[in-house]
Design a protein around this motif. Structure first.
Motif, PDB file in Angstrom:
ATOM      1  N   THR A 252       0.834  -1.211   0.000  1.00 26.45           N
ATOM      2  CA  THR A 252       0.000   0.000   0.000  1.00 26.45           C
ATOM      3  C   THR A 252       0.862   1.252   0.000  1.00 26.45           C
ATOM      4  OG1 THR A 252      -1.845  -1.104   1.112  1.00 26.45           O
ATOM      5  CG2 THR A 252      -1.735   1.294   1.276  1.00 26.45           C
ATOM      6  N   VAL A 253       1.921   1.259   0.800  1.00 25.00           N
ATOM      7  CA  VAL A 253       2.805   2.427   0.841  1.00 25.00           C
ATOM      8  C   VAL A 253       3.458   2.643  -0.522  1.00 25.00           C
ATOM      9  CG1 VAL A 253       4.967   3.316   1.798  1.00 25.00           C
ATOM     10  CG2 VAL A 253       3.220   2.403   3.318  1.00 25.00           C
ATOM     11  N   SER A 254       3.841   1.565  -1.191  1.00 24.05           N
ATOM     12  CA  SER A 254       4.408   1.703  -2.541  1.00 24.05           C
ATOM     13  C   SER A 254       3.401   2.372  -3.471  1.00 24.05           C
ATOM     14  CB  SER A 254       4.795   0.332  -3.095  1.00 24.05           C
ATOM     15  OG  SER A 254       5.830  -0.250  -2.325  1.00 24.05           O
ATOM     16  N   PHE A 262      -3.769   9.817  -2.701  1.00 25.01           N
ATOM     17  CA  PHE A 262      -4.426   8.933  -1.739  1.00 25.01           C
ATOM     18  C   PHE A 262      -3.832   9.081  -0.335  1.00 25.01           C
ATOM     19  CE2 PHE A 262      -5.405   7.075  -5.800  1.00 25.01           C
ATOM     20  CZ  PHE A 262      -6.710   6.634  -5.650  1.00 25.01           C
ATOM     21  N   ASN A 263      -2.725   9.803  -0.244  1.00 23.97           N
ATOM     22  CA  ASN A 263      -2.082  10.042   1.052  1.00 23.97           C
ATOM     23  C   ASN A 263      -2.252  11.509   1.449  1.00 23.97           C
ATOM     24  OD1 ASN A 263      -0.443   8.523   3.051  1.00 23.97           O
ATOM     25  ND2 ASN A 263       1.089  10.106   2.668  1.00 23.97           N
ATOM     26  N   ILE A 273      -5.674  21.053  -0.572  1.00 21.38           N
ATOM     27  CA  ILE A 273      -5.405  19.638  -0.373  1.00 21.38           C
ATOM     28  C   ILE A 273      -3.977  19.503   0.160  1.00 21.38           C
ATOM     29  CG2 ILE A 273      -4.764  19.363  -2.807  1.00 21.38           C
ATOM     30  CD1 ILE A 273      -5.730  16.447  -2.563  1.00 21.38           C
ATOM     31  N   VAL A 274      -3.819  18.753   1.235  1.00 18.11           N
ATOM     32  CA  VAL A 274      -2.526  18.578   1.893  1.00 18.11           C
ATOM     33  C   VAL A 274      -1.951  17.224   1.502  1.00 18.11           C
ATOM     34  CG1 VAL A 274      -1.310  18.461   4.097  1.00 18.11           C
ATOM     35  CG2 VAL A 274      -3.268  20.001   3.834  1.00 18.11           C
ATOM     36  N   TYR A 275      -0.786  17.240   0.843  1.00 20.09           N
ATOM     37  CA  TYR A 275      -0.099  16.003   0.475  1.00 20.09           C
ATOM     38  C   TYR A 275       0.929  15.691   1.561  1.00 20.09           C
ATOM     39  CZ  TYR A 275      -2.112  16.484  -4.188  1.00 20.09           C
ATOM     40  OH  TYR A 275      -2.980  16.597  -5.240  1.00 20.09           O
ATOM     41  N   LYS A 276       0.787  14.539   2.192  1.00 22.97           N
ATOM     42  CA  LYS A 276       1.664  14.180   3.307  1.00 22.97           C
ATOM     43  C   LYS A 276       2.864  13.383   2.815  1.00 22.97           C
ATOM     44  CE  LYS A 276      -2.648  14.003   5.737  1.00 22.97           C
ATOM     45  NZ  LYS A 276      -3.747  13.126   6.117  1.00 22.97           N
ATOM     46  N   LYS A 277       4.022  13.713   3.359  1.00 24.91           N
ATOM     47  CA  LYS A 277       5.268  13.062   2.982  1.00 24.91           C
ATOM     48  C   LYS A 277       5.626  11.925   3.929  1.00 24.91           C
ATOM     49  CE  LYS A 277       5.829  16.034  -0.348  1.00 24.91           C
ATOM     50  NZ  LYS A 277       5.652  15.631  -1.764  1.00 24.91           N
ATOM     51  N   TYR A 278       4.745  11.598   4.829  1.00 25.44           N
ATOM     52  CA  TYR A 278       4.949  10.477   5.753  1.00 25.44           C
ATOM     53  C   TYR A 278       3.843   9.462   5.513  1.00 25.44           C
ATOM     54  CZ  TYR A 278       1.559  13.408   8.246  1.00 25.44           C
ATOM     55  OH  TYR A 278       0.476  14.176   8.577  1.00 25.44           O
ATOM     56  N   TYR A 279       4.098   8.227   5.941  1.00 33.44           N
ATOM     57  CA  TYR A 279       3.182   7.126   5.640  1.00 33.44           C
ATOM     58  C   TYR A 279       2.843   6.377   6.922  1.00 33.44           C
ATOM     59  CZ  TYR A 279       4.772   8.436   1.041  1.00 33.44           C
ATOM     60  OH  TYR A 279       5.073   9.168  -0.079  1.00 33.44           O
ATOM     61  N   HIS A 280       1.751   6.837   7.555  1.00 35.23           N
ATOM     62  CA  HIS A 280       1.269   6.238   8.802  1.00 35.23           C
ATOM     63  C   HIS A 280      -0.017   5.481   8.476  1.00 35.23           C
ATOM     64  CE1 HIS A 280       4.325   8.698  10.347  1.00 35.23           C
ATOM     65  NE2 HIS A 280       3.637   9.673  10.911  1.00 35.23           N
ATOM     66  N   ASN A 324      -2.491   4.020  23.877  1.00 34.44           N
ATOM     67  CA  ASN A 324      -2.344   5.441  24.176  1.00 34.44           C
ATOM     68  C   ASN A 324      -3.185   6.227  23.163  1.00 34.44           C
ATOM     69  OD1 ASN A 324      -1.205   8.200  24.000  1.00 34.44           O
ATOM     70  ND2 ASN A 324       0.305   7.408  25.446  1.00 34.44           N
ATOM     71  N   PRO A 325      -3.875   7.287  23.586  1.00 37.82           N
ATOM     72  CA  PRO A 325      -4.692   8.071  22.634  1.00 37.82           C
ATOM     73  C   PRO A 325      -3.919   8.543  21.412  1.00 37.82           C
ATOM     74  CG  PRO A 325      -5.195   8.717  24.876  1.00 37.82           C
ATOM     75  CD  PRO A 325      -4.038   7.773  24.964  1.00 37.82           C
ATOM     76  N   ASN A 326      -2.628   8.855  21.595  1.00 40.03           N
ATOM     77  CA  ASN A 326      -1.828   9.306  20.457  1.00 40.03           C
ATOM     78  C   ASN A 326      -1.615   8.215  19.417  1.00 40.03           C
ATOM     79  OD1 ASN A 326      -1.491  11.942  21.395  1.00 40.03           O
ATOM     80  ND2 ASN A 326       0.302  11.396  22.610  1.00 40.03           N
ATOM     81  N   GLU A 327      -1.783   6.961  19.829  1.00 37.19           N
ATOM     82  CA  GLU A 327      -1.617   5.850  18.889  1.00 37.19           C
ATOM     83  C   GLU A 327      -2.823   5.699  17.965  1.00 37.19           C
ATOM     84  OE1 GLU A 327       0.964   2.399  20.785  1.00 37.19           O
ATOM     85  OE2 GLU A 327      -0.592   3.030  22.200  1.00 37.19           O
ATOM     86  N   LEU A 328      -3.856   6.474  18.213  1.00 40.27           N
ATOM     87  CA  LEU A 328      -5.051   6.436  17.375  1.00 40.27           C
ATOM     88  C   LEU A 328      -5.145   7.658  16.456  1.00 40.27           C
ATOM     89  CD1 LEU A 328      -7.576   5.330  20.152  1.00 40.27           C
ATOM     90  CD2 LEU A 328      -6.468   3.856  18.468  1.00 40.27           C
ATOM     91  N   LYS A 329      -4.087   8.471  16.431  1.00 41.39           N
ATOM     92  CA  LYS A 329      -4.113   9.708  15.659  1.00 41.39           C
ATOM     93  C   LYS A 329      -3.016   9.711  14.603  1.00 41.39           C
ATOM     94  CE  LYS A 329      -5.657  12.406  19.696  1.00 41.39           C
ATOM     95  NZ  LYS A 329      -5.322  13.537  20.594  1.00 41.39           N
ATOM     96  N   GLY A 330      -3.182  10.590  13.629  1.00 44.73           N
ATOM     97  CA  GLY A 330      -2.120  10.847  12.658  1.00 44.73           C
ATOM     98  C   GLY A 330      -2.055   9.912  11.474  1.00 44.73           C
ATOM     99  N   GLY A 331      -3.060   9.051  11.293  1.00 41.27           N
ATOM    100  CA  GLY A 331      -3.042   8.139  10.162  1.00 41.27           C
ATOM    101  C   GLY A 331      -3.208   8.858   8.838  1.00 41.27           C
ATOM    102  N   THR A 332      -2.592   8.317   7.789  1.00 46.21           N
ATOM    103  CA  THR A 332      -2.741   8.893   6.448  1.00 46.21           C
ATOM    104  C   THR A 332      -3.553   7.999   5.522  1.00 46.21           C
ATOM    105  OG1 THR A 332      -0.675   7.894   5.643  1.00 46.21           O
ATOM    106  CG2 THR A 332      -0.515  10.057   6.689  1.00 46.21           C
TER     107      THR A 332
END
Length: 409
Positions: A252-254, A262-263, A273-280, A324-332
């Protein structure tokens, strides 16, 4: 000889008795030419532009936005130095007042240009829609019209209003009135868990506010399954459970790197539109308390074994409510894997602020000589950001990666 022309509202016909001032695109002191629009009107039947039949300088504007007017009402006065055209009619009273070398006042009746829809910078909408949008301070640029030539209909506007109201409503879902189901037989009532209540609210909001499109594909994962089983055997003594999931995450990351839309996420009420350079990557985990989506960060920087260990850890803690609540945030991007349960295809609901989610079903064996292993995949995406061609390209690229898994480590 200078003349002051009084521009009056003409008879609009079609049974239109009154109209509302929608826009006044001129100002006092402005020089206007013949056929320049001096006012835009709205009725229940049409939008209309009133053009000037003479050129001159606007001396006064006798109307204001939102005002309701009728045939014969004074719109503006124009100071003209040229003879009037054929569309100007003088009343007998005005003709008697005409004197040489003096400023002359006369009334001008102008024709209207009527349009079935007003083109306002590319926006097509009926008068009622534009009026309601103006009253509620809604920017029609934010609404995708479903009518002819992209016209914004009342249904489009009402749908947008409902979506905005729901998005700002912190209360749970609106349900039908309580029904006494006990009248038809025995029942058992249980309270929803907090996780299920919150998840239900988020999913309902996402479904109502995001235009979902889902595309499907079947991918040959025969070679990938051989590779996975070899790695699983090697890690048996290390206590690492190697499932299909880390391979799906890497593939999927590839695909996300190749198709960055899509990210991404929508920002500023749909204008950026925000294009993210990280893959969470978010991984949906089914627990007895409800659906939980922990996020595995920097999947592009981790190998299959590292991802397998992390998946084992977060899945266990998710089932024991120790995340941890932070483990449920920041997904792309999110992957929902129902392969362990069964089924073929399904329509996963997007997890905002992400714009896409991948659904994975159970691998099936083809009844042929090769005994191919086929993996059904379902991709839901936000149609405001992703079009159908991009969705198909993403799925084909992902399928090709899974078909040739040699580099998925």
């Amino acid at each position: 000889m200078k003349k002051i022309e009084n521009i009056l509202l003409p008879d609009l016909g079609e049974g239109i008795e009154t109209v509302t001032i929608s826009e006044i695109p001129i100002s006092t002191g402005q020089k206007i030419n013949k056929d320049d629009t001096i006012v835009i009107l709205e009725s229940d039947k049409a939008s209309m532009e009133i053009p000037s039949n003479i050129e001159g300088v606007v001396k006064s504007i006798n109307i204001k936005n939102g005002q309701e007017i009728k045939t014969g009402d004074l719109l503006i006065t124009i100071e003209s130095t040229k003879a009037t055209g054929k569309n100007i009619k003088q009343t007998p009273t005005q003709q008697k007042q005409t004197q040489p070398n003096k400023t002359e006042q006369k009334e001008t009746i102008v024709k209207t240009r009527t349009k079935p829809r007003l083109n306002n910078g590319g926006i097509y909408a009926s008068p009622g829609v534009r009026r309601l949008a103006r009253e509620l301070e809604i920017n029609l640029d934010m609404i995708l019209g479903s009518g002819d030539k992209g016209r914004i209909t009342k249904a489009d506007l009402h749908g947008y209003i409902k979506a905005k109201m729901y998005a700002h409503n912190t209360k749970p879902l609106h349900f039908e009135e309580d029904i006494d189901f006990n009248q038809w037989g025995k029942i058992d009532v249980k309270k929803l868990t907090k996780v299920k209540t919150i998840t239900g609210q988020r999913l309902s909001k996402a479904w109502k506010t995001i235009p979902h499109v889902t595309q499907f594909i079947e991918s040959d994962v025969t070679d990938l399954e051989v590779l996975r089983k070899k790695e699983k055997t090697k890690q048996t003594n290390n206590g690492v459970k190697v499932t299909m999931m880390p391979y799906l995450m890497k593939a999927t990351v590839s695909a996300l790197i190749e198709h960055p839309v899509f990210n991404s996420s929508i920002q500023n009420n749909g204008t950026n539109i925000v294009y993210k350079k990280y893959y969470h990557i978010g991984v949906a985990v089914d627990t007895k308390y409800g659906l939980v989506v922990p996020v595995i960060r920097d999947v592009d920087k981790k190998n299959i074994i590292e991802l397998s260990k992390e998946l084992m850890d977060v899945s266990e803690r998710a089932r024991n409510k120790k995340l941890n609540p932070n483990e449920l945030k920041g997904g792309t991007f999110t992957i929902s894997n129902l392969g362990g349960i069964g089924g073929s295809f399904f329509t996963p609901i997007i997890n905002p602020p992400e714009v896409a989610i991948l659904g994975v079903s159970r691998i099936k064996t083809e009844n042929n000589a090769e005994k191919q292993l086929i993996l059904p995949l379902s991709l839901s995406y936000d149609h405001r950001v992703v079009d159908g061609a991009a969705g198909a390209a993403f799925m084909v690229f992902l399928s090709n990666i899974l078909n040739n898994p040699q580099n998925l480590n």
